[in-house]
Design a protein around this motif. Structure first.
Motif, mmCIF file in Angstrom:
data_model
loop_
_atom_site.group_PDB
_atom_site.id
_atom_site.type_symbol
_atom_site.label_atom_id
_atom_site.label_comp_id
_atom_site.label_asym_id
_atom_site.label_seq_id
_atom_site.Cartn_x
_atom_site.Cartn_y
_atom_site.Cartn_z
ATOM 1 N N MET A 1 -1.745 -7.693 3.238
ATOM 2 C CA MET A 1 -1.487 -6.352 3.715
ATOM 3 C C MET A 1 -2.571 -5.429 3.151
ATOM 4 O O MET A 1 -2.850 -5.462 1.970
ATOM 5 N N ASP A 4 -3.927 0.739 4.058
ATOM 6 C CA ASP A 4 -3.390 1.611 5.100
ATOM 7 C C ASP A 4 -2.016 1.155 5.565
ATOM 8 O O ASP A 4 -1.116 1.983 5.746
ATOM 9 N N SER A 5 -1.819 -0.127 5.734
ATOM 10 C CA SER A 5 -0.510 -0.611 6.185
ATOM 11 C C SER A 5 0.537 -0.451 5.086
ATOM 12 O O SER A 5 1.699 -0.165 5.378
ATOM 13 N N GLU A 6 0.142 -0.594 3.831
ATOM 14 C CA GLU A 6 1.073 -0.364 2.723
ATOM 15 C C GLU A 6 1.486 1.101 2.672
ATOM 16 O O GLU A 6 2.664 1.411 2.485
ATOM 17 N N ASN A 8 1.488 3.223 5.150
ATOM 18 C CA ASN A 8 2.330 3.484 6.315
ATOM 19 C C ASN A 8 3.743 2.949 6.116
ATOM 20 O O ASN A 8 4.717 3.583 6.533
ATOM 21 N N LYS A 9 3.885 1.811 5.489
ATOM 22 C CA LYS A 9 5.206 1.243 5.219
ATOM 23 C C LYS A 9 5.978 2.140 4.256
ATOM 24 O O LYS A 9 7.174 2.385 4.449
#
Length: 63
Positions: A1, A4-6, A8-9
């Motif tokens: 991951m 950015d995805s972390e 966003n989560k």
């Protein structure tokens, strides 16, 4: 991951937490809340209030 995805989560979880708390949706809220967690607030007289999960559940389930 990736970062950015972390991020966003985390944003998604905070938004869900807020929504379920504000709409008193205990079923969904309890999926995000650890059963041994405590909510800390400052009261009107600047006292520290510590609310256990059981009291949060009662509040969210009350009519």
């Amino acid at each position: 991951m990736n970062l950015d995805s972390e991020i966003n989560k985390i944003k998604e979880l905070v938004m869900e937490y807020t929504e379920y708390n504000e709409t008193s949706n205990w079923e969904r809220f309890s999926e995000l809340w650890h059963p041994e967690a405590r909510r800390l607030n400052v009261g009107n007289k600047n006292e520290l209030l510590i609310t256990p999960t059981e009291d949060i559940e009662k509040f969210l389930l009350s009519p």
